[in-house]
Design an enzyme around this catalytic site. Sequence first.
Site, PDB file in Angstrom:
ATOM      1  N   GLY A 100       1.076  -1.423   4.347  1.00  0.00           N
ATOM      2  CA  GLY A 100       1.453  -0.098   3.882  1.00  0.00           C
ATOM      3  C   GLY A 100       2.266   0.715   4.858  1.00  0.00           C
ATOM      4  O   GLY A 100       3.480   0.889   4.702  1.00  0.00           O
TER       5      GLY A 100
ATOM      6  N   ARG B  32      -6.888  12.689   0.866  1.00  0.00           N
ATOM      7  CA  ARG B  32      -5.789  13.132   1.742  1.00  0.00           C
ATOM      8  C   ARG B  32      -4.448  12.544   1.325  1.00  0.00           C
ATOM      9  O   ARG B  32      -3.415  13.061   1.660  1.00  0.00           O
ATOM     10  CB  ARG B  32      -6.082  12.781   3.198  1.00  0.00           C
ATOM     11  CG  ARG B  32      -5.988  11.324   3.513  1.00  0.00           C
ATOM     12  CD  ARG B  32      -6.170  11.069   4.985  1.00  0.00           C
ATOM     13  NE  ARG B  32      -7.532  11.315   5.414  1.00  0.00           N
ATOM     14  CZ  ARG B  32      -8.073  10.726   6.491  1.00  0.00           C
ATOM     15  NH1 ARG B  32      -7.354   9.917   7.223  1.00  0.00           N
ATOM     16  NH2 ARG B  32      -9.313  10.967   6.829  1.00  0.00           N
ATOM     17  N   HIS B  33      -4.458  11.422   0.605  1.00  0.00           N
ATOM     18  CA  HIS B  33      -3.172  10.913   0.093  1.00  0.00           C
ATOM     19  C   HIS B  33      -3.252  10.679  -1.419  1.00  0.00           C
ATOM     20  O   HIS B  33      -2.868  11.552  -2.183  1.00  0.00           O
ATOM     21  CB  HIS B  33      -2.621   9.724   0.912  1.00  0.00           C
ATOM     22  CG  HIS B  33      -3.615   8.753   1.445  1.00  0.00           C
ATOM     23  ND1 HIS B  33      -4.450   8.044   0.647  1.00  0.00           N
ATOM     24  CD2 HIS B  33      -3.872   8.358   2.722  1.00  0.00           C
ATOM     25  CE1 HIS B  33      -5.183   7.242   1.395  1.00  0.00           C
ATOM     26  NE2 HIS B  33      -4.883   7.417   2.658  1.00  0.00           N
TER      27      HIS B  33
ATOM     28  N   GLU C 188      -8.599   0.482  -3.022  1.00  0.00           N
ATOM     29  CA  GLU C 188      -9.459   0.507  -1.831  1.00  0.00           C
ATOM     30  C   GLU C 188     -10.431   1.662  -1.988  1.00  0.00           C
ATOM     31  O   GLU C 188     -10.016   2.785  -2.319  1.00  0.00           O
ATOM     32  CB  GLU C 188      -8.620   0.700  -0.575  1.00  0.00           C
ATOM     33  CG  GLU C 188      -7.731  -0.480  -0.279  1.00  0.00           C
ATOM     34  CD  GLU C 188      -6.879  -0.221   0.962  1.00  0.00           C
ATOM     35  OE1 GLU C 188      -6.964   0.861   1.554  1.00  0.00           O
ATOM     36  OE2 GLU C 188      -6.110  -1.113   1.305  1.00  0.00           O
TER      37      GLU C 188
ATOM     38  N   THR D  98      -8.357   3.395   8.406  1.00  0.00           N
ATOM     39  CA  THR D  98      -9.600   2.631   8.348  1.00  0.00           C
ATOM     40  C   THR D  98      -9.801   1.894   9.674  1.00  0.00           C
ATOM     41  O   THR D  98      -9.117   0.918   9.958  1.00  0.00           O
ATOM     42  CB  THR D  98      -9.554   1.643   7.166  1.00  0.00           C
ATOM     43  OG1 THR D  98      -9.141   2.357   6.017  1.00  0.00           O
ATOM     44  CG2 THR D  98     -10.910   1.028   6.921  1.00  0.00           C
TER      45      THR D  98
ATOM     46  N   HIS E 185       0.987   6.219   1.802  1.00  0.00           N
ATOM     47  CA  HIS E 185       1.691   7.185   2.651  1.00  0.00           C
ATOM     48  C   HIS E 185       2.904   7.826   1.986  1.00  0.00           C
ATOM     49  O   HIS E 185       3.465   8.783   2.520  1.00  0.00           O
ATOM     50  CB  HIS E 185       1.997   6.561   4.008  1.00  0.00           C
ATOM     51  CG  HIS E 185       0.701   6.261   4.716  1.00  0.00           C
ATOM     52  ND1 HIS E 185      -0.214   7.248   4.994  1.00  0.00           N
ATOM     53  CD2 HIS E 185       0.140   5.096   5.121  1.00  0.00           C
ATOM     54  CE1 HIS E 185      -1.280   6.706   5.566  1.00  0.00           C
ATOM     55  NE2 HIS E 185      -1.086   5.404   5.653  1.00  0.00           N
TER      56      HIS E 185
ATOM     57  N   ARG F 101       3.657  18.919   1.457  1.00  0.00           N
ATOM     58  CA  ARG F 101       4.258  20.135   0.914  1.00  0.00           C
ATOM     59  C   ARG F 101       3.551  20.638  -0.350  1.00  0.00           C
ATOM     60  O   ARG F 101       3.984  21.609  -0.955  1.00  0.00           O
ATOM     61  CB  ARG F 101       5.740  19.890   0.605  1.00  0.00           C
ATOM     62  CG  ARG F 101       6.595  19.908   1.847  1.00  0.00           C
ATOM     63  CD  ARG F 101       6.598  21.321   2.448  1.00  0.00           C
ATOM     64  NE  ARG F 101       7.205  21.358   3.751  1.00  0.00           N
ATOM     65  CZ  ARG F 101       8.485  21.639   3.986  1.00  0.00           C
ATOM     66  NH1 ARG F 101       9.298  21.880   2.991  1.00  0.00           N
ATOM     67  NH2 ARG F 101       8.937  21.665   5.206  1.00  0.00           N
TER      68      ARG F 101
ATOM     69  N   HIS G 174      -3.644  -4.679   7.648  1.00  0.00           N
ATOM     70  CA  HIS G 174      -3.767  -3.519   8.537  1.00  0.00           C
ATOM     71  C   HIS G 174      -2.908  -3.702   9.779  1.00  0.00           C
ATOM     72  O   HIS G 174      -3.059  -4.661  10.516  1.00  0.00           O
ATOM     73  CB  HIS G 174      -5.207  -3.229   8.981  1.00  0.00           C
ATOM     74  CG  HIS G 174      -5.383  -1.788   9.367  1.00  0.00           C
ATOM     75  ND1 HIS G 174      -5.815  -0.826   8.480  1.00  0.00           N
ATOM     76  CD2 HIS G 174      -5.119  -1.146  10.514  1.00  0.00           C
ATOM     77  CE1 HIS G 174      -5.828   0.346   9.076  1.00  0.00           C
ATOM     78  NE2 HIS G 174      -5.404   0.176  10.313  1.00  0.00           N
TER      79      HIS G 174
ATOM     80  N   ASN H  48       0.851  -1.188   0.000  1.00  0.00           N
ATOM     81  CA  ASN H  48       0.000   0.000   0.000  1.00  0.00           C
ATOM     82  C   ASN H  48       0.893   1.248   0.000  1.00  0.00           C
ATOM     83  O   ASN H  48       1.679   1.454   0.924  1.00  0.00           O
ATOM     84  CB  ASN H  48      -0.902  -0.038   1.240  1.00  0.00           C
ATOM     85  CG  ASN H  48      -1.853   1.135   1.288  1.00  0.00           C
ATOM     86  OD1 ASN H  48      -1.460   2.252   1.004  1.00  0.00           O
ATOM     87  ND2 ASN H  48      -3.090   0.887   1.653  1.00  0.00           N
TER      88      ASN H  48
ATOM     89  N   ARG I 217      -9.329   8.097  -0.992  1.00  0.00           N
ATOM     90  CA  ARG I 217     -10.295   8.482   0.050  1.00  0.00           C
ATOM     91  C   ARG I 217     -11.154   9.626  -0.432  1.00  0.00           C
ATOM     92  O   ARG I 217     -10.736  10.420  -1.294  1.00  0.00           O
ATOM     93  CB  ARG I 217      -9.569   8.896   1.331  1.00  0.00           C
ATOM     94  CG  ARG I 217      -8.846   7.756   2.019  1.00  0.00           C
ATOM     95  CD  ARG I 217      -8.283   8.213   3.345  1.00  0.00           C
ATOM     96  NE  ARG I 217      -9.326   8.314   4.337  1.00  0.00           N
ATOM     97  CZ  ARG I 217      -9.556   7.407   5.291  1.00  0.00           C
ATOM     98  NH1 ARG I 217      -8.803   6.345   5.385  1.00  0.00           N
ATOM     99  NH2 ARG I 217     -10.544   7.570   6.136  1.00  0.00           N
TER     100      ARG I 217
ATOM    101  N   GLU J  85     -11.014  -9.439   2.819  1.00  0.00           N
ATOM    102  CA  GLU J  85      -9.745  -9.123   3.484  1.00  0.00           C
ATOM    103  C   GLU J  85     -10.065  -8.959   4.970  1.00  0.00           C
ATOM    104  O   GLU J  85     -10.896  -8.115   5.336  1.00  0.00           O
ATOM    105  CB  GLU J  85      -9.134  -7.844   2.913  1.00  0.00           C
ATOM    106  CG  GLU J  85      -7.806  -7.510   3.596  1.00  0.00           C
ATOM    107  CD  GLU J  85      -7.042  -6.383   2.917  1.00  0.00           C
ATOM    108  OE1 GLU J  85      -7.095  -6.264   1.677  1.00  0.00           O
ATOM    109  OE2 GLU J  85      -6.370  -5.630   3.651  1.00  0.00           O
TER     110      GLU J  85
ATOM    111  N   HIS K 132      -5.583   3.617  -1.743  1.00  0.00           N
ATOM    112  CA  HIS K 132      -6.897   3.980  -1.228  1.00  0.00           C
ATOM    113  C   HIS K 132      -7.205   5.405  -1.659  1.00  0.00           C
ATOM    114  O   HIS K 132      -6.569   6.348  -1.198  1.00  0.00           O
ATOM    115  CB  HIS K 132      -6.864   3.862   0.304  1.00  0.00           C
ATOM    116  CG  HIS K 132      -8.182   4.087   0.971  1.00  0.00           C
ATOM    117  ND1 HIS K 132      -8.340   3.973   2.330  1.00  0.00           N
ATOM    118  CD2 HIS K 132      -9.403   4.405   0.480  1.00  0.00           C
ATOM    119  CE1 HIS K 132      -9.603   4.207   2.647  1.00  0.00           C
ATOM    120  NE2 HIS K 132     -10.261   4.484   1.542  1.00  0.00           N
TER     121      HIS K 132
HETATM  122  N1  PXP Z   1      -5.835  -3.226   3.858  1.00  0.00           N
HETATM  123  C1  PXP Z   1      -6.819  -2.284   3.895  1.00  0.00           C
HETATM  124  C2  PXP Z   1      -8.161  -2.652   3.376  1.00  0.00           C
HETATM  125  C3  PXP Z   1      -6.547  -0.980   4.372  1.00  0.00           C
HETATM  126  O1  PXP Z   1      -7.529  -0.059   4.394  1.00  0.00           O
HETATM  127  C4  PXP Z   1      -5.239  -0.663   4.774  1.00  0.00           C
HETATM  128  C5  PXP Z   1      -4.918   0.723   5.239  1.00  0.00           C
HETATM  129  O2  PXP Z   1      -5.117   1.611   4.206  1.00  0.00           O
HETATM  130  C6  PXP Z   1      -4.260  -1.661   4.705  1.00  0.00           C
HETATM  131  C7  PXP Z   1      -4.596  -2.937   4.266  1.00  0.00           C
HETATM  132  C8  PXP Z   1      -2.843  -1.405   5.084  1.00  0.00           C
HETATM  133  O3  PXP Z   1      -2.768  -1.108   6.433  1.00  0.00           O
HETATM  134  P1  PXP Z   1      -1.392  -0.546   7.008  1.00  0.00           P
HETATM  135  O4  PXP Z   1      -1.140   0.751   6.324  1.00  0.00           O
HETATM  136  O5  PXP Z   1      -1.676  -0.408   8.477  1.00  0.00           O
HETATM  137  O6  PXP Z   1      -0.338  -1.570   6.707  1.00  0.00           O
END
Ligand code: PXP
Length: 247
Positions: free
Chosen positions: A220, A57-58, A78, A109, A18, A26, A198, A15, A53, A159, A51
């Site tokens: 991620g 935001r990202h 996502e 999330t 970030h 910036r 996650h 992911n 959103r 998932e 993702h």
């Molecule tokens: N899977 C899903 C569905 C998520 O929403 C996220 C966070 O965006 C992740 C995996 C990855 O989570 P993490 O960034 O905590 O590794």
Amino acid sequence: MSDPAAPGPLRLGVNIDHVATIRNARGGDHPDPVRAVEIVSACGGDGITAHLREDRRHIRDEDLARIQAATDLPLNLEMAATDEMLAIALRHQPHAACIVPEKREERTTEGGLDAAGQHNRLVPIVSRLNDAGIRVSLFIEPDERQLEAARLLGAPVVEFHTGEYANLTGDAQAAELRKIAAMSALAVDMGIEPHAGHGLTYENVQPIAAIPQLAELNIGHYLIGEAIFTGLEASVRRMRDLMDAAR
Ligand code: PXP
């Protein structure tokens, strides 16, 4: 002869949200998430997760096409269960779409999708994605009621949210791990492919990676955070090695 009970391959979806978080801090175009995609493609990642959103935001809309153009790896988009996101998914045709709950004020999330409670809202979204050939995944808690709801909705993938597992320690964490393992086995019995993600880190990934039914982990924040110190290639390779060693 190969052992029929042996676990299959476990894919690593990286992911990259970030990288975009840092870019957006910036307001410019550095660091570019597309560069992260290129590195992940070159060093053992099996997929890219992003993702989009509601508040952008990202990852931003224009990132999606650039990510898709930069790699042959499958894109797992996502998305919240909204008409806006459905239209974007249908336009971009990612390999997979993972439906997540989304609250504007949350930092990430928090908790899984209430697939049981939101059945009517999800029916048209899952069916339009399925019809478009986009592999639908529902981001749910490891809970039988939610898994049954995913089955009723016709989702080919779930998932499991590992945030609770990641936050717990000791016996409570072991109990949560058993729940994820049991729900992964039940998912396969139902004909659903189980994934997980996650809050996974070098320290907590291996018991999850050892669940033989899991086919994919999406990771991620920790990988991008470690990349600050060691580089993205090194963090992806180390996670990949830990996952492989646990299988
Ligand atoms: N899977 C899903 C569905 C998520 O929403 C996220 C966070 O965006 C992740 C995996 C990855 O989570 P993490 O960034 O905590 O590794």
